[in-house]
Design a protein around this motif. Structure first.
Motif, PDB file in Angstrom:
ATOM      1  N   SER A 167     -16.206  -9.117  -7.227  1.00 14.98           N
ATOM      2  CA  SER A 167     -15.134  -9.995  -6.735  1.00 14.98           C
ATOM      3  C   SER A 167     -15.320 -10.368  -5.273  1.00 14.98           C
ATOM      4  CB  SER A 167     -13.774  -9.320  -6.915  1.00 14.98           C
ATOM      5  OG  SER A 167     -13.654  -8.188  -6.053  1.00 14.98           O
ATOM      6  N   GLY A 168     -16.020  -9.525  -4.514  1.00 12.37           N
ATOM      7  CA  GLY A 168     -16.190  -9.770  -3.088  1.00 12.37           C
ATOM      8  C   GLY A 168     -14.998  -9.359  -2.249  1.00 12.37           C
ATOM      9  N   ILE A 169     -13.995  -8.714  -2.870  1.00  8.75           N
ATOM     10  CA  ILE A 169     -12.789  -8.296  -2.139  1.00  8.75           C
ATOM     11  C   ILE A 169     -13.080  -7.051  -1.310  1.00  8.75           C
ATOM     12  CG2 ILE A 169     -10.422  -7.447  -2.383  1.00  8.75           C
ATOM     13  CD1 ILE A 169     -10.258  -9.000  -5.016  1.00  8.75           C
ATOM     14  N   ASP A 170     -12.669  -7.097  -0.058  1.00  7.07           N
ATOM     15  CA  ASP A 170     -12.813  -5.919   0.791  1.00  7.07           C
ATOM     16  C   ASP A 170     -11.854  -4.844   0.307  1.00  7.07           C
ATOM     17  OD1 ASP A 170     -13.807  -4.394   2.846  1.00  7.07           O
ATOM     18  OD2 ASP A 170     -12.381  -5.140   4.320  1.00  7.07           O
ATOM     19  N   SER A 171     -12.312  -3.597   0.355  1.00  3.93           N
ATOM     20  CA  SER A 171     -11.513  -2.488  -0.164  1.00  3.93           C
ATOM     21  C   SER A 171     -11.432  -1.381   0.873  1.00  3.93           C
ATOM     22  CB  SER A 171     -12.134  -1.944  -1.455  1.00  3.93           C
ATOM     23  OG  SER A 171     -11.273  -1.045  -2.099  1.00  3.93           O
ATOM     24  N   SER A 172     -10.417  -0.545   0.738  1.00  6.56           N
ATOM     25  CA  SER A 172     -10.281   0.611   1.630  1.00  6.56           C
ATOM     26  C   SER A 172      -9.501   1.693   0.904  1.00  6.56           C
ATOM     27  CB  SER A 172      -9.555   0.217   2.923  1.00  6.56           C
ATOM     28  OG  SER A 172      -8.167   0.107   2.696  1.00  6.56           O
ATOM     29  N   SER A 173      -9.269   2.805   1.568  1.00  7.61           N
ATOM     30  CA  SER A 173      -8.502   3.897   0.956  1.00  7.61           C
ATOM     31  C   SER A 173      -7.160   4.093   1.647  1.00  7.61           C
ATOM     32  CB  SER A 173      -9.310   5.204   1.012  1.00  7.61           C
ATOM     33  OG  SER A 173      -9.629   5.525   2.352  1.00  7.61           O
ATOM     34  N   LEU A 174      -6.687   3.048   2.355  1.00  6.80           N
ATOM     35  CA  LEU A 174      -5.407   3.157   3.051  1.00  6.80           C
ATOM     36  C   LEU A 174      -4.239   3.118   2.068  1.00  6.80           C
ATOM     37  CD1 LEU A 174      -5.894   0.817   6.141  1.00  6.80           C
ATOM     38  CD2 LEU A 174      -5.658   3.276   6.174  1.00  6.80           C
ATOM     39  N   LYS A 175      -3.314   4.030   2.230  1.00  8.95           N
ATOM     40  CA  LYS A 175      -2.051   4.048   1.490  1.00  8.95           C
ATOM     41  C   LYS A 175      -2.229   3.948  -0.029  1.00  8.95           C
ATOM     42  CE  LYS A 175      -0.243   0.757   4.097  1.00  8.95           C
ATOM     43  NZ  LYS A 175       0.740  -0.172   4.686  1.00  8.95           N
ATOM     44  N   GLU A 176      -3.166   4.711  -0.572  1.00 12.14           N
ATOM     45  CA  GLU A 176      -3.340   4.759  -2.024  1.00 12.14           C
ATOM     46  C   GLU A 176      -2.332   5.709  -2.670  1.00 12.14           C
ATOM     47  OE1 GLU A 176      -8.041   3.958  -2.785  1.00 12.14           O
ATOM     48  OE2 GLU A 176      -7.462   5.974  -2.228  1.00 12.14           O
ATOM     49  N   LEU A 177      -1.836   6.654  -1.879  1.00 16.50           N
ATOM     50  CA  LEU A 177      -0.907   7.660  -2.391  1.00 16.50           C
ATOM     51  C   LEU A 177       0.435   7.545  -1.671  1.00 16.50           C
ATOM     52  CD1 LEU A 177      -3.353  10.709  -2.311  1.00 16.50           C
ATOM     53  CD2 LEU A 177      -2.851   9.249  -4.257  1.00 16.50           C
ATOM     54  N   SER A 178       1.413   8.216  -2.223  1.00 11.74           N
ATOM     55  CA  SER A 178       2.738   8.236  -1.596  1.00 11.74           C
ATOM     56  C   SER A 178       3.291   9.651  -1.644  1.00 11.74           C
ATOM     57  CB  SER A 178       3.687   7.285  -2.339  1.00 11.74           C
ATOM     58  OG  SER A 178       5.004   7.443  -1.870  1.00 11.74           O
ATOM     59  N   TYR A 179       3.890  10.083  -0.536  1.00 11.57           N
ATOM     60  CA  TYR A 179       4.537  11.394  -0.546  1.00 11.57           C
ATOM     61  C   TYR A 179       5.744  11.389  -1.484  1.00 11.57           C
ATOM     62  CZ  TYR A 179       1.817  12.863   3.539  1.00 11.57           C
ATOM     63  OH  TYR A 179       0.802  13.217   4.374  1.00 11.57           O
ATOM     64  N   LYS A 180       6.309  10.206  -1.662  1.00 10.05           N
ATOM     65  CA  LYS A 180       7.512  10.057  -2.479  1.00 10.05           C
ATOM     66  C   LYS A 180       7.152   9.723  -3.912  1.00 10.05           C
ATOM     67  CE  LYS A 180      11.717   7.260  -2.815  1.00 10.05           C
ATOM     68  NZ  LYS A 180      12.455   6.107  -2.241  1.00 10.05           N
ATOM     69  N   LYS A 181       7.700  10.485  -4.871  1.00  9.76           N
ATOM     70  CA  LYS A 181       7.520  10.170  -6.285  1.00  9.76           C
ATOM     71  C   LYS A 181       8.433   9.004  -6.632  1.00  9.76           C
ATOM     72  CE  LYS A 181       6.368  14.912  -7.525  1.00  9.76           C
ATOM     73  NZ  LYS A 181       6.711  16.094  -8.337  1.00  9.76           N
ATOM     74  N   GLN A 182       7.888   8.018  -7.327  1.00 12.17           N
ATOM     75  CA  GLN A 182       8.672   6.831  -7.619  1.00 12.17           C
ATOM     76  C   GLN A 182       8.277   6.211  -8.947  1.00 12.17           C
ATOM     77  OE1 GLN A 182       7.574   3.773  -4.621  1.00 12.17           O
ATOM     78  NE2 GLN A 182       5.993   5.196  -3.992  1.00 12.17           N
ATOM     79  N   ASP A 183       9.204   5.476  -9.536  1.00 12.48           N
ATOM     80  CA  ASP A 183       8.916   4.762 -10.775  1.00 12.48           C
ATOM     81  C   ASP A 183       7.994   3.589 -10.474  1.00 12.48           C
ATOM     82  OD1 ASP A 183      10.542   6.422 -12.297  1.00 12.48           O
ATOM     83  OD2 ASP A 183      12.334   5.229 -11.861  1.00 12.48           O
ATOM     84  N   MET A 184       7.178   3.217 -11.476  1.00 17.53           N
ATOM     85  CA  MET A 184       6.249   2.115 -11.291  1.00 17.53           C
ATOM     86  C   MET A 184       6.424   1.106 -12.421  1.00 17.53           C
ATOM     87  SD  MET A 184       2.936   4.187  -9.912  1.00 17.53           S
ATOM     88  CE  MET A 184       3.131   5.359  -8.575  1.00 17.53           C
ATOM     89  N   PRO A 185       7.478   0.306 -12.373  1.00 18.30           N
ATOM     90  CA  PRO A 185       7.730  -0.669 -13.436  1.00 18.30           C
ATOM     91  C   PRO A 185       6.745  -1.826 -13.376  1.00 18.30           C
ATOM     92  CG  PRO A 185       9.267  -0.985 -11.636  1.00 18.30           C
ATOM     93  CD  PRO A 185       8.477   0.244 -11.304  1.00 18.30           C
ATOM     94  N   CYS A 186       6.803  -2.676 -14.386  1.00 19.46           N
ATOM     95  CA  CYS A 186       5.934  -3.853 -14.416  1.00 19.46           C
ATOM     96  C   CYS A 186       6.188  -4.709 -13.175  1.00 19.46           C
ATOM     97  CB  CYS A 186       6.204  -4.659 -15.682  1.00 19.46           C
ATOM     98  SG  CYS A 186       5.038  -6.000 -15.930  1.00 19.46           S
ATOM     99  N   GLY A 187       5.116  -5.129 -12.522  1.00 21.04           N
ATOM    100  CA  GLY A 187       5.236  -5.918 -11.301  1.00 21.04           C
ATOM    101  C   GLY A 187       5.099  -5.098 -10.041  1.00 21.04           C
ATOM    102  N   TYR A 188       5.216  -3.785 -10.170  1.00 22.59           N
ATOM    103  CA  TYR A 188       5.106  -2.891  -9.013  1.00 22.59           C
ATOM    104  C   TYR A 188       3.722  -3.017  -8.355  1.00 22.59           C
ATOM    105  CZ  TYR A 188       4.297   1.494  -6.520  1.00 22.59           C
ATOM    106  OH  TYR A 188       3.948   2.429  -5.582  1.00 22.59           O
ATOM    107  N   LEU A 189       2.669  -3.027  -9.173  1.00 21.94           N
ATOM    108  CA  LEU A 189       1.303  -3.052  -8.647  1.00 21.94           C
ATOM    109  C   LEU A 189       1.023  -4.319  -7.851  1.00 21.94           C
ATOM    110  CD1 LEU A 189      -0.702  -1.643 -11.700  1.00 21.94           C
ATOM    111  CD2 LEU A 189      -0.294  -0.498  -9.516  1.00 21.94           C
ATOM    112  N   LEU A 190       1.463  -5.469  -8.367  1.00 22.19           N
ATOM    113  CA  LEU A 190       1.221  -6.731  -7.675  1.00 22.19           C
ATOM    114  C   LEU A 190       1.904  -6.733  -6.313  1.00 22.19           C
ATOM    115  CD1 LEU A 190      -0.032  -9.516  -7.724  1.00 22.19           C
ATOM    116  CD2 LEU A 190       2.016 -10.370  -8.861  1.00 22.19           C
TER     117      LEU A 190
END
Length: 645
Positions: free
Chosen positions: A150-173
């Protein structure tokens, strides 16, 4: 002999053959080794005993699948060292980390199979709300995401969260739009491993299916193939303890919260479940009589779709391609920062699959060692087409130089991870067309050297191996190269002289030494003033001009040296969860220092024009200014100027 006796004799022969072969791994190809279950178990026991001891690994497990059936499943050592809890092959679970990507890609290919997604479609047709900066005329296609092109630059910033949370549809986008995605190479032009590309696959799954990616994978993959112990989670009651080895001592390692970008690495699984997944692929998409994927889809997934050069391993759809002793296999590795290292491998031509996991993932390459052992043990036949050897010729191109693996962020704070020569390889030209390749293993940090001999123009074979090095050119210049061990992951870009660690590190250390000296002088002078004040003695007041230059030098020194010292001890894995306030304040230090350098530069010009002060003071100030300007370049080059974040 009567007809009845003939039939009875044939039945007896058939039963004997069945009994003899019941526990055997069938012949892989003519002239290859026939191994029964006990023999292979003995070989596996020996391998793991040696490697676990050598690498200080507390627990490990392996499953071997042949002809669509589980052939061997074994575990070794402890899931928890303190409690002496066994690493149980039937119970213990573990993180498979980036192997999760294969599940995400498989789920997306199911939608492709159903005609709901097209491989050649622009991803924006499924994700119109996606915010992405693409300076190229070529759009990113679904296939580009599947092949890491894809050519998209990637990193490992903020991949995790200290807070547990729901991930409904649309969350990822929504999460991806906060990443300010940037395309740094033309889509389809290069293989550059990109975790964000896999998360975007998850976004497409959500947009098309109307389900969260997590739920879609569970319903359409995990449940049908009875992966009962496999979950998208940060924790599980049966989860093995993860360890890292520091100074040859085991240290527990943990993760907290939840995976914000779970399609790239959020699965926990078990040995039995991973065996089921392998069986599904070896059975042409069928598990337990249920067709999960069409045979044609499986064949298409495991085919090579992107490559740097035909002689080097490339990318399939979701799977990486490897070559071991000339044998082609496809698979994916997984590394979790809390101590898990795993590898899934499929040998499509041999109808064999393996999965290996250990719960100490630092400073070892047991997964690669296992692949070498496995191919050698079974005498698998090389499928690689050899290239012709050049006789005494040398390339007219200048291949010698310093190269850096492209697998690092170019536009985010994480670019600094490559500072100090991480991922660098040096190539020196020798006599008779040979080249010397030296560097450090990116994963283990161990020094390594290879000699390679030219086979064809810009193609070299590493001595005493089946590995190759291939160079690409632009005009009359070599611009990058790739090697067999990592060509599925990315390429090595040729660096300009000023980009190499051989230039940057001495400049950095010289500056740090100077700044430390200035800080020390400041501390001594402040201490001296304090002592004089306590003794009631007056000191001669320094000239106003000297006060200004002294304040600027001290300010710059504190900002630059302080930034590096603080960042080394306080950043680390914290950035996987967020960019904390103290890190943001820390990023302001080089900006303040840079403003100070600009003002100091004006002062230095003034003092040379007006000839203020002694010549040695002016020379010191000029030297300090030059080193500080180099530091500004380094800050800018490594994306460490805080205003970008």
């Amino acid at each position: 002999m009567t007809k009845t006796k003939i039939i009875s004799f044939c039945v007896i022969i058939f039963i004997m053959l069945f009994l003899v072969n019941r526990n055997e791994l069938t012949v892989l190809a003519q002239g290859k080794k026939v191994v029964n279950e006990k023999e292979m178990e003995t070989a596996l026991d020996s391998f793991f005993e040696k490697e676990m001891k050598k690498n200080n690994i507390p627990g490990a497990a392996v499953v071997v699948v042949k002809d669509g059936k589980e052939f061997i499943k074994k575990s070794y050592g402890f899931a928890d060292v303190d409690t002496k809890l066994d690493f149980d092959k039937d119970i213990t679970t573990f993180r498979i980390a980036s192997i999760t990507k294969v599940f995400t890609s498989t789920a997306l290919m199911k939608l492709v199979e159903e005609g709901k997604v097209r491989l050649d479609s622009d991803i924006r047709s499924y994700l119109p709300e996606l915010k992405i900066k693409n300076p190229y005329d070529k759009p990113i296609t679904v296939e580009n995401l599947l092949t890491h092109t894809s050519g998209i630059d990637s990193s490992s910033l903020k991949e995790l969260s200290y807070k547990k949370q729901d991930m409904p549809c649309g969350y990822l986008l929504n999460e991806m739009n906060q990443k300010h995605l940037t395309v740094i190479s033309e889509p389809g032009s290069h293989i550059e491993y990109c975790s964000y590309g896999v998360v975007l696959q998850g976004c497409i799954i959500e947009a098309v299916s109307g389900m969260s990616c997590k739920d879609y994978i569970a319903k359409n993959l995990l449940e049908p193939i009875k992966m009962k112990d496999t979950i998208m989670s940060m924790e599980d009651e049966k989860l093995s303890t993860g360890y890292n080895c520091i100074n040859n001592k085991l240290k527990r390692s943990t993760l907290e919260g939840c995976f914000k970008l779970y399609p790239e690495g959020g699965l926990i699984s078990s040995l039995t479940d991973m065996g089921h997944f392998i069986q599904t692929y070896l059975n042409d998409g069928n598990y337990g009589g249920q067709q999960i994927l069409d045979k044609g889809t499986v064949e298409n997934i495991l085919r090579t779709h992107a490559e740097y050069d035909e002689i080097l391993p490339g990318m399939c759809y979701g799977f990486s391609e490897y070559q071991e002793q000339g044998v082609r296999l496809v698979g994916h590795g997984g590394y979790a920062p809390d101590g898990f290292l795993s590898q899934l491998d499929l040998y499509p031509d041999e109808n064999i699959g393996t999965f290996i996991v250990v719960n100490q993932g630092s400073n070892n390459n047991i997964t690669e060692e296992f692949r070498t052992f496995f191919v050698s043990y079974l005498n698998m036949k090389s499928s690689k087409q050899k290239i012709n050897e050049a006789k005494g010729e040398t390339d007219s191109y200048q291949v010698a130089g310093t190269y850096r693996l492209s697998d690092y962020s170019k536009t985010t704070l994480c670019k600094g991870d490559a500072f100090g020569g991480v991922g660098e390889v040096n190539i020196k030209k020798l006599k008779s067309g040979k080249i010397l390749i030296s560097g450090r293993d990116e994963f283990t940090g161990k020094a390594c050297k290879f000699i390679a001999k030219k086979q064809e123009p810009l193609k070299y074979k590493i001595k005493d191996s089946d590995k190759y090095v291939v160079f690409h050119t632009q005009g009359s210049k070599v611009i990058n190269m790739a090697m067999s061990d990592s060509s599925w992951h990315g390429y090595y870009e040729k660096l300009s002289w000023y980009e190499t660690s051989g230039v940057q590190m001495p400049a950095f250390l010289a500056g740090l030494l100077m700044y430390s000296f200035c800080i020390l002088v400041f501390v001594l002078r402040v201490s001296k003033c304090f002592v004089f004040k306590c003794l009631g003695k007056e000191r001669k007041i320094t000239e106003k001009w000297n006060k200004i230059r002294y304040i600027l030098i001290t300010l710059i020194s504190f900002m630059y040296a302080g930034f590096y010292i603080y960042s080394m001890f306080r950043w680390g894995t914290r950035l996987r969860y967020s960019i904390p306030l103290d890190v943001k304040l820390n990023l302001m230090m080089p900006i303040i220092g840079t403003v100070g350098v600009i003002i100091f530069g004006i002062c230095v010009i003034y003092e040379w024009v007006k000839r203020k002060g002694r010549i040695k003071i002016r020379l010191f100030d000029l030297t300090f200014l030059m080193i500080s300007i180099i530091f500004i370049f380094l800050f800018n080059y490594w994306n460490l100027l805080g205003f970008r974040y």
